[in-house]
Design a protein around this motif. Sequence first.
Motif, PDB file in Angstrom:
ATOM      1  N   SER A   1      -6.733   1.058 -10.483  1.00 52.39           N
ATOM      2  CA  SER A   1      -6.232   0.227  -9.392  1.00 52.39           C
ATOM      3  C   SER A   1      -5.090  -0.646  -9.904  1.00 52.39           C
ATOM      4  O   SER A   1      -4.935  -0.850 -11.116  1.00 52.39           O
ATOM      5  CB  SER A   1      -7.343  -0.658  -8.853  1.00 52.39           C
ATOM      6  OG  SER A   1      -7.733  -1.591  -9.857  1.00 52.39           O
ATOM      7  N   PRO A   2      -4.261  -1.179  -8.997  1.00 52.29           N
ATOM      8  CA  PRO A   2      -3.208  -2.103  -9.431  1.00 52.29           C
ATOM      9  C   PRO A   2      -3.739  -3.273 -10.250  1.00 52.29           C
ATOM     10  O   PRO A   2      -3.083  -3.728 -11.187  1.00 52.29           O
ATOM     11  CB  PRO A   2      -2.584  -2.559  -8.107  1.00 52.29           C
ATOM     12  CG  PRO A   2      -2.794  -1.402  -7.184  1.00 52.29           C
ATOM     13  CD  PRO A   2      -4.144  -0.853  -7.565  1.00 52.29           C
ATOM     14  N   SER A   3      -4.935  -3.765  -9.917  1.00 48.58           N
ATOM     15  CA  SER A   3      -5.485  -4.897 -10.672  1.00 48.58           C
ATOM     16  C   SER A   3      -5.813  -4.493 -12.112  1.00 48.58           C
ATOM     17  O   SER A   3      -5.628  -5.289 -13.045  1.00 48.58           O
ATOM     18  CB  SER A   3      -6.729  -5.453  -9.980  1.00 48.58           C
ATOM     19  OG  SER A   3      -7.757  -4.484  -9.926  1.00 48.58           O
TER      20      SER A   3
ATOM     21  N   ASN B   1       0.831  -1.210   0.000  1.00 48.61           N
ATOM     22  CA  ASN B   1       0.000   0.000   0.000  1.00 48.61           C
ATOM     23  C   ASN B   1       0.858   1.250   0.000  1.00 48.61           C
ATOM     24  O   ASN B   1       0.589   2.194   0.741  1.00 48.61           O
ATOM     25  CB  ASN B   1      -0.929  -0.022   1.230  1.00 48.61           C
ATOM     26  CG  ASN B   1      -2.005   1.024   1.150  1.00 48.61           C
ATOM     27  OD1 ASN B   1      -2.514   1.337   0.079  1.00 48.61           O
ATOM     28  ND2 ASN B   1      -2.361   1.598   2.290  1.00 48.61           N
TER      29      ASN B   1
ATOM     30  N   ILE C   1       0.802   3.637  -5.957  1.00 52.35           N
ATOM     31  CA  ILE C   1      -0.584   3.301  -6.259  1.00 52.35           C
ATOM     32  C   ILE C   1      -1.493   4.515  -6.380  1.00 52.35           C
ATOM     33  O   ILE C   1      -2.580   4.404  -6.938  1.00 52.35           O
ATOM     34  CB  ILE C   1      -1.159   2.336  -5.194  1.00 52.35           C
ATOM     35  CG1 ILE C   1      -1.195   3.003  -3.811  1.00 52.35           C
ATOM     36  CG2 ILE C   1      -0.372   1.044  -5.152  1.00 52.35           C
ATOM     37  CD1 ILE C   1      -1.875   2.159  -2.759  1.00 52.35           C
ATOM     38  N   SER C   2      -1.083   5.699  -5.885  1.00 51.61           N
ATOM     39  CA  SER C   2      -1.907   6.900  -5.989  1.00 51.61           C
ATOM     40  C   SER C   2      -1.684   7.565  -7.340  1.00 51.61           C
ATOM     41  O   SER C   2      -0.599   7.455  -7.920  1.00 51.61           O
ATOM     42  CB  SER C   2      -1.562   7.893  -4.873  1.00 51.61           C
ATOM     43  OG  SER C   2      -1.814   7.352  -3.602  1.00 51.61           O
TER      44      SER C   2
ATOM     45  N   SER D   1       1.915   4.670  -1.244  1.00 50.40           N
ATOM     46  CA  SER D   1       1.163   5.683  -1.986  1.00 50.40           C
ATOM     47  C   SER D   1       1.883   6.156  -3.235  1.00 50.40           C
ATOM     48  O   SER D   1       1.246   6.479  -4.243  1.00 50.40           O
ATOM     49  CB  SER D   1       0.871   6.882  -1.073  1.00 50.40           C
ATOM     50  OG  SER D   1       2.076   7.481  -0.614  1.00 50.40           O
TER      51      SER D   1
END
Length: 401
Positions: free
Chosen positions: A338-340, A68, A73-74, A70
Motif C-alpha cells: 500500500s502507499p502507506s 486513487n 498504486i496498483s 491505478s
Amino acid sequence: MRAATRFPAMTNEDLREFSNEAGREREFILWKERFQLSAKDAGIPAGLLEAVLPQIRLEPKVLKLQSNQSEFISPIWEYVDAAMPPERIAAGKDAMAAHRNDLEKIEIQFGVEGSFLVAIWGIETNYGTKMGEMPVLNSLATLAFGSNRKPFFENELTDAFRILATTSVYDAKLCGSWAGAFGHTQFMPSSFIRFATSLDYGEANICKRSPVDALASAANYLRSFGWISGQPWGMEVKLPLGFDYLLADGSTEKSPGTWNRLGVRLPDNSRLPDCGNAAILLPAGCQGPALAVFSNFRVIGFYNRSLAYMIAVGHLSDRLKGGPSFEQAWPRYEQPLSPSLIQEIQLLLTSLGFDTKGADGIAGPDTMAGIRMFQARENLIPDGFATACLLERLRSASTSL
C-alpha cells in the motif's frame, strides 16, 4: 390541515459534516472571486468569466479520485494487464486498419508510428468510447481550489477559459476526465493550446467523432518532446548470470554493442539491434521482465510519468503490430504494498542514510535508487524493487542501529 412532516434529528456527526460542507462551499465562492481577478489579468474576457464562473460547481469526489490513480498504486502487472485485454488489442488492430491512410499521413508529417498513437488512444479512452463525463471546468476548479497542486490546476483552468474564448468548437459544457483532460487522447487544456493540430489545417477538434485530429495532436506532442522516428520504445531482454544489477537502474545508458558484450540478449538469444543507446529497466525486480528502453520510452513519460503507463503504451503498441506478450512472467506472488507501506520504506531508507528525497508513498526513481543502495549494502540483488521482504529487512536494520 396537513400534518407537518417529521424528519429525524441530526446527529452531532451530521451537524459537523453539514457545517464543514457549508464552510467549504463559502470558501469555494471566495476562491472563484479571486480566480476571476487573476483570470482577467491573464487576458480572459470579463464577459466570459461573468457568464461561466457562477455555473462552476465544487466536485468533492474529484479530490478523492486524485489519491486513487491505478497507474501509481496498483502492482505494475495488474495495470499492464488491464491496459491490454484481448478485446482492446483486437479493437486496436481494427482501428489501425480503419485509419491507415490518416496514420500514414501523420507519420510522414510528425515521424511518430501509428501503433504508438493508437496505443495511447486505447489506454486513454478505449478508442474514444470513454472520454469522460465530468464537466472539465468543475474538475479543474475543484483541483485548483483543494488539491495539493493548486497552482498547476489554476493555470489549467485559465487555459480552459482561453480555449472557450478563442475556439468555436468548445463550450462550457465540455466534459472529460476527473483531472480535467478531454478528447480522444485526453489533453489537458495547456497541452491543447500548445499541441492541438489538424491534418487539414482547420480548427483542431480532438473530441469529434473522428479521432484524426486527436491522433495528429498526440503525434505533435510526442515530436515536440524529442520523439525519434523509427526508434522502438524498448524491448524485452535476458540478463546473464553474474550481471551487475546496479547497471539496471533505468537511467544508465550504454550502446547496444556494449550491452551485447556484457551478455544481454533478446528472448530468442539474439543480440540487441543498433537502435541508439539504451538503459536496462527492471519494473518488477529481478524476478520480472527485464527491458532495454530507448529514448522514446522517456518521451512517453512526458505524456504520463507513471512507469506502468509508459510500459503499457509501449507494449500495447507492440501487440497491435502482432508482437508477443512478455516472455518472462511477472512476480504475481509478491504481496502488493500500500502507499502507506511504501512511505514507511521511504522513511526507513532515509533514516538509514539512503535518501529517497521525500516520502510520498510512490516507489519512483529516487526510492528505487535508495532501495538498490540498501540492497547492495546487505549483499542482496540490487534490483530496486519494493517488496514485503525488503520492508522487513529495513525494519530489522533500523532497530539494530
